[in-house]
Write a protein that holds these residues in place. Structure first.
Motif, PDB file in Angstrom:
ATOM      1  N   GLU A 145      56.165 -72.881 -36.098  1.00  6.39           N
ATOM      2  CA  GLU A 145      57.003 -71.738 -36.487  1.00  6.39           C
ATOM      3  C   GLU A 145      57.779 -71.186 -35.291  1.00  6.39           C
ATOM      4  OE1 GLU A 145      55.081 -68.713 -38.942  1.00  6.39           O
ATOM      5  OE2 GLU A 145      53.637 -70.227 -39.603  1.00  6.39           O
ATOM      6  N   LEU A 146      57.636 -71.846 -34.147  1.00  7.07           N
ATOM      7  CA  LEU A 146      58.303 -71.362 -32.931  1.00  7.07           C
ATOM      8  C   LEU A 146      59.731 -71.917 -32.845  1.00  7.07           C
ATOM      9  CD1 LEU A 146      57.729 -69.816 -30.178  1.00  7.07           C
ATOM     10  CD2 LEU A 146      57.360 -72.088 -29.203  1.00  7.07           C
ATOM     11  N   VAL A 147      60.660 -71.055 -32.439  1.00  9.76           N
ATOM     12  CA  VAL A 147      62.051 -71.474 -32.233  1.00  9.76           C
ATOM     13  C   VAL A 147      62.391 -71.270 -30.754  1.00  9.76           C
ATOM     14  CG1 VAL A 147      64.452 -71.177 -32.949  1.00  9.76           C
ATOM     15  CG2 VAL A 147      62.601 -70.688 -34.579  1.00  9.76           C
ATOM     16  N   VAL A 148      62.834 -72.335 -30.088  1.00  8.37           N
ATOM     17  CA  VAL A 148      63.160 -72.275 -28.660  1.00  8.37           C
ATOM     18  C   VAL A 148      64.601 -72.736 -28.465  1.00  8.37           C
ATOM     19  CG1 VAL A 148      62.545 -73.094 -26.353  1.00  8.37           C
ATOM     20  CG2 VAL A 148      60.756 -72.783 -28.053  1.00  8.37           C
ATOM     21  N   GLY A 149      65.365 -71.946 -27.735  1.00  7.74           N
ATOM     22  CA  GLY A 149      66.742 -72.333 -27.420  1.00  7.74           C
ATOM     23  C   GLY A 149      66.862 -72.712 -25.956  1.00  7.74           C
ATOM     24  N   THR A 150      67.892 -73.482 -25.606  1.00  5.60           N
ATOM     25  CA  THR A 150      68.114 -73.769 -24.190  1.00  5.60           C
ATOM     26  C   THR A 150      69.581 -73.635 -23.830  1.00  5.60           C
ATOM     27  OG1 THR A 150      67.671 -75.273 -22.357  1.00  5.60           O
ATOM     28  CG2 THR A 150      68.406 -76.285 -24.397  1.00  5.60           C
ATOM     29  N   ILE A 151      69.785 -73.213 -22.589  1.00  3.28           N
ATOM     30  CA  ILE A 151      71.130 -72.996 -22.060  1.00  3.28           C
ATOM     31  C   ILE A 151      71.082 -73.343 -20.586  1.00  3.28           C
ATOM     32  CG2 ILE A 151      70.490 -70.560 -21.732  1.00  3.28           C
ATOM     33  CD1 ILE A 151      73.360 -69.805 -21.723  1.00  3.28           C
ATOM     34  N   CYS A 152      72.219 -73.771 -20.018  1.00  2.00           N
ATOM     35  CA  CYS A 152      72.288 -73.874 -18.564  1.00  2.00           C
ATOM     36  C   CYS A 152      73.334 -72.903 -18.052  1.00  2.00           C
ATOM     37  CB  CYS A 152      72.554 -75.298 -18.086  1.00  2.00           C
ATOM     38  SG  CYS A 152      73.747 -76.251 -19.012  1.00  2.00           S
ATOM     39  N   GLY A 153      73.084 -72.314 -16.899  1.00  2.00           N
ATOM     40  CA  GLY A 153      74.034 -71.377 -16.313  1.00  2.00           C
ATOM     41  C   GLY A 153      74.022 -71.498 -14.811  1.00  2.00           C
ATOM     42  N   GLY A 154      75.202 -71.434 -14.200  1.00  2.00           N
ATOM     43  CA  GLY A 154      75.275 -71.660 -12.762  1.00  2.00           C
ATOM     44  C   GLY A 154      74.820 -73.067 -12.446  1.00  2.00           C
ATOM     45  N   SER A 155      75.350 -74.035 -13.200  1.00  2.00           N
ATOM     46  CA  SER A 155      74.946 -75.431 -12.998  1.00  2.00           C
ATOM     47  C   SER A 155      75.534 -75.973 -11.707  1.00  2.00           C
ATOM     48  CB  SER A 155      75.432 -76.292 -14.164  1.00  2.00           C
ATOM     49  OG  SER A 155      74.797 -75.898 -15.361  1.00  2.00           O
ATOM     50  N   ASP A 156      74.836 -76.925 -11.122  1.00  2.00           N
ATOM     51  CA  ASP A 156      75.388 -77.663  -9.989  1.00  2.00           C
ATOM     52  C   ASP A 156      74.989 -79.125 -10.125  1.00  2.00           C
ATOM     53  OD1 ASP A 156      72.805 -77.972  -8.997  1.00  2.00           O
ATOM     54  OD2 ASP A 156      73.030 -76.498  -7.394  1.00  2.00           O
ATOM     55  N   GLY A 157      75.227 -79.879  -9.060  1.00  2.00           N
ATOM     56  CA  GLY A 157      74.978 -81.318  -9.134  1.00  2.00           C
ATOM     57  C   GLY A 157      73.518 -81.694  -9.275  1.00  2.00           C
ATOM     58  N   THR A 158      72.616 -80.713  -9.108  1.00  2.00           N
ATOM     59  CA  THR A 158      71.196 -81.024  -9.298  1.00  2.00           C
ATOM     60  C   THR A 158      70.745 -80.780 -10.740  1.00  2.00           C
ATOM     61  OG1 THR A 158      70.430 -78.777  -8.749  1.00  2.00           O
ATOM     62  CG2 THR A 158      70.680 -80.308  -6.910  1.00  2.00           C
ATOM     63  N   SER A 159      71.461 -79.910 -11.464  1.00  6.25           N
ATOM     64  CA  SER A 159      71.013 -79.497 -12.807  1.00  6.25           C
ATOM     65  C   SER A 159      70.745 -80.700 -13.707  1.00  6.25           C
ATOM     66  CB  SER A 159      72.067 -78.599 -13.468  1.00  6.25           C
ATOM     67  OG  SER A 159      72.311 -77.451 -12.688  1.00  6.25           O
ATOM     68  N   GLY A 160      71.700 -81.631 -13.700  1.00  5.18           N
ATOM     69  CA  GLY A 160      71.626 -82.763 -14.617  1.00  5.18           C
ATOM     70  C   GLY A 160      70.609 -83.819 -14.239  1.00  5.18           C
ATOM     71  N   LEU A 198      65.032 -71.206 -22.787  1.00  4.04           N
ATOM     72  CA  LEU A 198      64.834 -71.958 -21.540  1.00  4.04           C
ATOM     73  C   LEU A 198      66.185 -72.026 -20.832  1.00  4.04           C
ATOM     74  CD1 LEU A 198      62.658 -74.910 -22.887  1.00  4.04           C
ATOM     75  CD2 LEU A 198      61.890 -72.886 -21.636  1.00  4.04           C
ATOM     76  N   PHE A 199      66.248 -71.422 -19.649  1.00  5.22           N
ATOM     77  CA  PHE A 199      67.526 -71.282 -18.942  1.00  5.22           C
ATOM     78  C   PHE A 199      67.433 -72.104 -17.663  1.00  5.22           C
ATOM     79  CE2 PHE A 199      71.127 -68.132 -18.227  1.00  5.22           C
ATOM     80  CZ  PHE A 199      71.605 -68.728 -17.079  1.00  5.22           C
ATOM     81  N   THR A 200      68.243 -73.148 -17.564  1.00 10.26           N
ATOM     82  CA  THR A 200      68.234 -73.951 -16.340  1.00 10.26           C
ATOM     83  C   THR A 200      69.378 -73.507 -15.441  1.00 10.26           C
ATOM     84  OG1 THR A 200      69.706 -75.680 -17.196  1.00 10.26           O
ATOM     85  CG2 THR A 200      67.352 -75.947 -17.602  1.00 10.26           C
ATOM     86  N   THR A 201      69.125 -73.484 -14.136  1.00 12.93           N
ATOM     87  CA  THR A 201      70.170 -73.069 -13.206  1.00 12.93           C
ATOM     88  C   THR A 201      70.058 -73.818 -11.885  1.00 12.93           C
ATOM     89  OG1 THR A 201      71.221 -71.159 -12.136  1.00 12.93           O
ATOM     90  CG2 THR A 201      68.813 -71.090 -12.336  1.00 12.93           C
ATOM     91  N   GLY A 202      71.204 -74.156 -11.326  1.00 11.28           N
ATOM     92  CA  GLY A 202      71.235 -74.823 -10.033  1.00 11.28           C
ATOM     93  C   GLY A 202      71.663 -73.859  -8.940  1.00 11.28           C
ATOM     94  N   ARG A 203      72.768 -73.144  -9.202  1.00 11.23           N
ATOM     95  CA  ARG A 203      73.284 -72.192  -8.214  1.00 11.23           C
ATOM     96  C   ARG A 203      72.380 -70.968  -8.097  1.00 11.23           C
ATOM     97  NH1 ARG A 203      76.370 -74.295  -4.792  1.00 11.23           N
ATOM     98  NH2 ARG A 203      77.674 -72.463  -4.454  1.00 11.23           N
ATOM     99  N   GLY A 204      71.704 -70.637  -9.227  1.00  7.98           N
ATOM    100  CA  GLY A 204      70.783 -69.503  -9.196  1.00  7.98           C
ATOM    101  C   GLY A 204      71.251 -68.339 -10.028  1.00  7.98           C
ATOM    102  N   SER A 205      70.914 -68.333 -11.310  1.00  2.32           N
ATOM    103  CA  SER A 205      71.183 -67.177 -12.155  1.00  2.32           C
ATOM    104  C   SER A 205      69.962 -66.273 -12.134  1.00  2.32           C
ATOM    105  CB  SER A 205      71.466 -67.616 -13.591  1.00  2.32           C
ATOM    106  OG  SER A 205      71.584 -66.468 -14.417  1.00  2.32           O
ATOM    107  N   VAL A 206      70.187 -64.986 -12.342  1.00  4.07           N
ATOM    108  CA  VAL A 206      69.056 -64.048 -12.363  1.00  4.07           C
ATOM    109  C   VAL A 206      68.841 -63.443 -13.747  1.00  4.07           C
ATOM    110  CG1 VAL A 206      69.356 -63.456  -9.932  1.00  4.07           C
ATOM    111  CG2 VAL A 206      70.453 -62.039 -11.671  1.00  4.07           C
ATOM    112  N   VAL A 207      69.657 -63.783 -14.732  1.00  5.36           N
ATOM    113  CA  VAL A 207      69.642 -63.025 -15.986  1.00  5.36           C
ATOM    114  C   VAL A 207      68.391 -63.268 -16.828  1.00  5.36           C
ATOM    115  CG1 VAL A 207      72.172 -63.008 -16.091  1.00  5.36           C
ATOM    116  CG2 VAL A 207      70.896 -64.693 -17.453  1.00  5.36           C
ATOM    117  N   GLY A 208      68.126 -62.283 -17.667  1.00  2.84           N
ATOM    118  CA  GLY A 208      67.162 -62.398 -18.753  1.00  2.84           C
ATOM    119  C   GLY A 208      67.916 -62.083 -20.021  1.00  2.84           C
TER     120      GLY A 208
END
Lengths: 395, 112
Positions: free
Chosen positions: A138-153, A300-310
């Protein structure tokens, strides 16, 4: 038993009371109410525009009945175009305690603020607390990337993809998004669709995104992406795409659509029709809000450059792709995926670590952004036509 | 193949490798059994050519095209905005030629 059973049968992992302003003119009063409540479970959301918009109404309608939300206080100036009666009806139907403060009918800022604080206490007292277990199906999980860089992928994104595959084995529901950041990946995604018709719909959605961004004059590509080593939109797309894992794609949804069954869903965030209101999503939190409106309990928020958001409403787990960024900003990061690059730790090991974090956060553990008080929220104008039948799995 | 811990090849068909640990200018690395001295410092996440790439050729990463070379690229050279462009939609930087920089130039009274 750490989840909250709502009167409409949905189960949440947090018990949030929303204070929601219905036009920018009511924002200050709403913020004052939240500040003076001094309670981390009281979150501020709202819509700034004075002109009515179906998309904004849909998003707020879904957000006020989100399973993480127990009760709602609406803050209206009084003369704005937003259909507050419709929101009240939604809340009543979903059995969420709701109170409405109309500033023009309350005697102005000070009186409306004190009435709002009382209203928060009243709806909180009226929220039934029934603790249950939220099973993974019953769990729903979303994912986003923000402040991506060459390491994110190559670190955080494929690790999240591995976690998604684990969650999907447990029959959870997973959402990935931003068709504009999947330009170039449309054919490989179409091949993963459960039906030919869905595959065609995915290709159309990406072509729509490409056309939309072309009219806007910019792709979904920020200067920091280039500073972090990404050169082209399709390079960024390939990295972003790996967040989706390897499971079949069950459906294509639009913001606010609740997935009808478990599985992996792509969210089409690019407006339909002629480009009308500007960029599809002006920043990362606009996308987070849309996934929450579609029922996401956790992001689930992935970041390379470094995002701080919630985010308001649902916890955000931050997975840091870049080991240098992790060292620099570890206080904001929940998972260090950079060790895949520096310590030869496998993607599956970090993917499993993210999966364990999801379960811990589901069971009440606070994320770094929650601890730091991040509750970002943004909602702007958009237009969509309803999702076609070929986009959704039959029950 | 790459005989250095600083770079990683993501797919056997790739003509670029990705930096996973900052590599300083002058560092000698071995690509395809050939010694190469880096002309630039390469930061984490950035990429260098592991094969020579001709102008107009596709740049391959993850085994797929991520754009086309705008110039001939030598083995070991930094592959980025000056020599690689999207086949879909242009990338932009803070200082690139766009409306924002034109406005800034007009505010500052500079020639555009």
């Amino acid at each position: 038993m750490n989840a909250y059973l709502r009167a409409d049968g949905r189960k949440g992992i947090r018990n949030i009371t929303l204070v929601c302003y219905l036009v920018e003119c009511a924002h200050h009063v709403a913020r004052k109410i939240v500040d003076k409540c001094d309670d981390d479970s009281v979150h501020l959301i709202g819509f700034s525009g004075c002109y009515p918009n179906d998309y904004a109404l849909t998003q707020l309608s879904q957000l006020i009945q989100h399973p993480n939300v127990g009760a709602v206080v609406l803050v209206s100036l009084g003369c704005e175009g937003f259909n507050r009666e419709a929101l009240i009806e939604v809340a009543i139907k979903a059995k969420r305690p709701i109170e409405t403060i109309v500033i023009q009918q309350s005697g102005g800022t000070l009186l409306a603020t004190s009435l709002g604080i009382e209203a928060v206490k009243k709806v909180q007292a009226a929220t039934p607390i029934i603790k249950v277990t939220l099973p993974l199906n019953e769990l729903v999980v979303g994912t986003i990337c923000g402040g991506s860089d060459g390491t994110s992928g190559i670190s955080a994104n494929p690790a999240v993809g591995f976690c998604f595959d684990l969650l999907l084995k447990d029959n959870a529901t997973c959402i990935f998004e931003e068709t504009g950041e999947l330009i170039g990946c449309e054919q490989i995604m179409a091949e993963r669709a459960v039906t030919v018709e869905l595959g065609q719909a995915i290709e159309r959605a990406v072509h729509k995104a490409e056309n939309y961004y072309r009219v806007m004059g910019y792709g979904s590509f920020a200067p920091g992406n280039a500073e972090g080593g990404l050169t082209t939109q399709e390079e960024k797309s390939m990295g972003a795409y790996s967040k989706s894992g390897n499971s079949p794609i069950s459906g294509l949804i639009k913001p606010g659509d609740i997935p009808p069954s478990s599985g992996l869903y792509l969210m089409d965030v690019v407006p339909d029709g002629d480009p009308l209101f500007g960029f599809p999503n002006i920043s990362d939190n606009a996308e987070i809000v849309e996934m929450i409106a579609s029922g996401a309990h956790i992001i689930l928020f992935t970041t390379g450059r470094g995002s701080v958001v919630g985010s308001a409403i649902s916890p955000v787990i931050k997975v840091c792709a870049n080991p240098e960024t992790y060292r620099n900003m570890s206080g904001d990061m929940d998972v260090n995926a950079g060790k895949i690059l520096e310590e030869n730790i496998s993607i599956s090991t970090v993917g499993d670590e993210i999966y364990q974090q999801v379960i811990a956060v589901k069971n009440g553990q606070q994320t770094k952004s929650e601890q730091l008080g991040h509750q970002e929220f943004i909602l702007t104008y958009k237009q969509f036509v309803p999702t076609g039948p070929s986009c959704l799995p039959t029950r | 193949m790459i005989a250095t811990e600083n770079f990683v090849q993501l797919h056997r068909e790739d003509n670029i490798v990705v930096c996973r640990k900052r590599a300083m200018k002058g560092l000698e690395i071995i690509i395809n059994e050939q010694g190469i001295t880096l002309n630039d410092t390469i930061d984490v996440g950035h990429k260098i050519a592991c094969k020579s790439i001709n102008k107009g050729d596709k740049v391959i990463k993850y085994g797929v095209a991520i754009g086309s070379a705008m110039a001939d690229i030598m083995q070991g050279e930094h592959v980025h905005l000056t020599n690689l462009q999207s086949d879909y939609i242009d990338s932009h930087t803070r200082t690139g030629v766009n409306s924002q920089s034109k406005i800034l130039h007009s505010i500052l009274g500079k020639q555009t």
